[in-house]
Write an enzyme that holds these catalytic residues in place. Sequence first.
Site, short mmCIF file in Angstrom:
data_model
loop_
_atom_site.label_atom_id
_atom_site.label_comp_id
_atom_site.label_asym_id
_atom_site.label_seq_id
_atom_site.Cartn_x
_atom_site.Cartn_y
_atom_site.Cartn_z
N VAL A 160 0.86 -1.39 0.07
CA VAL A 160 -0.04 0.11 0.08
C VAL A 160 0.85 1.09 -0.14
CG1 VAL A 160 -1.90 1.10 1.19
CG2 VAL A 160 -1.57 -1.24 1.28
N VAL A 202 -10.73 -1.15 7.14
CA VAL A 202 -12.04 -1.94 6.80
C VAL A 202 -12.33 -1.76 5.32
CG1 VAL A 202 -14.44 -2.46 7.24
CG2 VAL A 202 -12.86 -1.34 9.00
N LYS A 252 -12.26 -6.18 12.10
CA LYS A 252 -12.91 -5.06 11.11
C LYS A 252 -14.41 -5.14 11.83
CE LYS A 252 -10.19 -6.00 7.39
NZ LYS A 252 -10.06 -6.96 6.05
P1 NAP Z 1 3.46 -4.62 3.57
O1 NAP Z 1 3.64 -4.68 2.27
O2 NAP Z 1 4.08 -5.85 4.51
O3 NAP Z 1 4.58 -3.39 4.20
C1 NAP Z 1 5.04 -2.80 5.24
C2 NAP Z 1 6.10 -1.93 5.20
O4 NAP Z 1 6.26 -1.48 6.50
C3 NAP Z 1 7.13 -2.43 4.36
O5 NAP Z 1 7.70 -1.37 3.68
C4 NAP Z 1 8.37 -2.31 5.76
O6 NAP Z 1 9.69 -1.87 5.36
C5 NAP Z 1 7.80 -1.32 6.50
N1 NAP Z 1 7.97 -1.65 7.92
C6 NAP Z 1 7.47 -2.75 8.65
N2 NAP Z 1 7.87 -2.55 9.93
C7 NAP Z 1 8.77 -1.53 10.16
C8 NAP Z 1 9.57 -1.08 11.15
N3 NAP Z 1 9.46 -1.64 12.28
N4 NAP Z 1 10.12 0.19 10.83
C9 NAP Z 1 10.01 0.69 9.57
N5 NAP Z 1 9.30 0.22 8.57
C10 NAP Z 1 8.80 -1.15 9.01
O7 NAP Z 1 2.29 -4.26 4.37
P2 NAP Z 1 0.99 -3.67 3.46
O8 NAP Z 1 0.37 -4.82 2.66
O9 NAP Z 1 1.25 -2.53 2.75
O10 NAP Z 1 -0.02 -3.19 4.58
C11 NAP Z 1 0.38 -1.94 5.32
C12 NAP Z 1 -1.10 -1.69 6.29
O11 NAP Z 1 -2.14 -1.57 5.42
C13 NAP Z 1 -1.22 -2.86 7.27
O12 NAP Z 1 -1.74 -2.39 8.53
C14 NAP Z 1 -2.48 -3.71 6.65
O13 NAP Z 1 -3.15 -4.22 7.53
C15 NAP Z 1 -2.93 -2.59 6.07
N6 NAP Z 1 -4.04 -2.86 4.94
C16 NAP Z 1 -3.44 -3.39 3.81
C17 NAP Z 1 -4.13 -3.97 2.69
C18 NAP Z 1 -3.45 -4.61 1.55
O14 NAP Z 1 -4.31 -4.86 0.59
N7 NAP Z 1 -2.30 -4.95 1.52
C19 NAP Z 1 -5.65 -3.56 2.67
C20 NAP Z 1 -6.04 -2.95 3.68
C21 NAP Z 1 -5.34 -2.51 4.83
P3 NAP Z 1 10.61 -3.08 4.44
O15 NAP Z 1 9.96 -2.79 3.41
O16 NAP Z 1 11.66 -2.06 4.54
O17 NAP Z 1 10.59 -4.50 4.90
#
Ligand code: NAP
Length: 438
Positions: A17, A133, A206
């Site tokens: 995201v 959500v 959610k």
């Molecule tokens: P993701 O792909 O796992 O990305 C997480 C990012 O956060 C990565 O860039 C990671 O860095 C960084 N990160 C994690 N821990 C960190 C720390 N301790 N310090 C600094 N950076 C850190 O997650 P995502 O799918 O984008 O989802 C992000 C949020 O949106 C979550 O809360 C998820 O529940 C919510 N969400 C996601 C979706 C979806 O479709 N993906 C839909 C609705 C809501 P690195 O890249 O360097 O590892």
Amino acid sequence: MSEVRTLKVALLGCGNVGAQVARILIDDADALAARTGARLELQGIAVRNLDAKRDVELPQELFTTDAEVLVKDADLVIELMGGIEPARTLILTAMRHGACVVSGNKALLAQDGPTLYEEADKAGVQLSYEAAVAGAIPILRPIRDSLSGDRITRVLGIVNGTTNFILDQMDSTGAQFADALAEAQRLGYAEADPTADIEGYDAAAKAAILASLSFHTRFALEDVSCEGITSVTAADIAAAKEAGFVIKLLAIAEKLVDEDGKTGVSVRVHPTLLPREHPLAAVRGAFNAVFIEAENAGELMFYGQGAGGTPTASAVLGDLVSAARRIVLGGPGRTETTTGHVPSLPIDAAVTSYYIGLDVADQPGVLARIAQLFAEHGVSIEIMRQTIHRDADSNVESAELRIVTHRAREAALAATVEAVRRLDVINSVTSVLRVEGV
Ligand code: NAP
């Protein structure tokens, strides 16, 4: 001509995201400035690994591993790291330093929402989480703003795309749960560890958020009764199909009056039979939808993509523009009303119908005994269907009974099933599923 103000934006996380949010902030900067009345300037992106390959090409100088420094000097902070810590501490720090926060972190909001909302109120900043959500679907703002002059009575949501994909796959191909899960993993709809999705925990987080906004009362994860889809079998799906139903994992929040006359809210997640003509039955694949019943608006349905980097980024940007406008125009943050004070009711108080599958001995009088047991528990039967099977080896006949009850209290239904289970003519209770929308 007056100079356009610049607002400093800090982005925490650059994954699925976050990378899309960064892309839109940079590519659509002029359009966003025109809509906001201020330029939204991306100051930095906090990540864990500076050398990781990103989905989007972004200026390397934006990246940092020092999230704390970034949030202390921002007007707007977008938290897309996920997990509880350090996300929680960083959000609190950002708000204490006067920044409005946008997050998509349902796990954190469901677990520790009250602390975050209180800090936002205290700091006079806005905390928005539309993306938490149902991904791209604008659902929290319609509940909080558009329906704030109405009374919501019930919310039914398909809020987890992974489980909807699995159940849809089982329904359309006849696959068993394990095969449908493997297919979801192969196509990237389910993670290698699918526990949070298939056990219903993601939907429960959610459900807590939807219930809190719909009933103006803070509900936490422990208020949600949760059952996942791991025990749904191909036979359940086939039987449901034959009876004109589809099985969906629903997040449900509804206002009820319990047996003692106390009004409360039942918040729960479980596999549910829905009539095939119900609007939620048409939600296929990994799509999400939320169906709302309100006293004056009647029935409403919101449908769309519940996940994915770009769709979810749309919801994040919507929150960002709204928070930025508030900073430009001044005035208090968009706060939640928590004046509802309705208690959460235990699952026993829920009023629902049951679908019960029974393998019974094929003897005279069996149907009458079962029907009598239901009557003794005050549960009336709407549909009872019997199919006879003959075992080719033993030549013994058995009967399969499928019962759909009228709506009754969950406690009475559960007690009925227990009593039926003990009858000597019952070989096994093959399935017990709740039914909604009839
Ligand atoms: P993701 O792909 O796992 O990305 C997480 C990012 O956060 C990565 O860039 C990671 O860095 C960084 N990160 C994690 N821990 C960190 C720390 N301790 N310090 C600094 N950076 C850190 O997650 P995502 O799918 O984008 O989802 C992000 C949020 O949106 C979550 O809360 C998820 O529940 C919510 N969400 C996601 C979706 C979806 O479709 N993906 C839909 C609705 C809501 P690195 O890249 O360097 O590892």
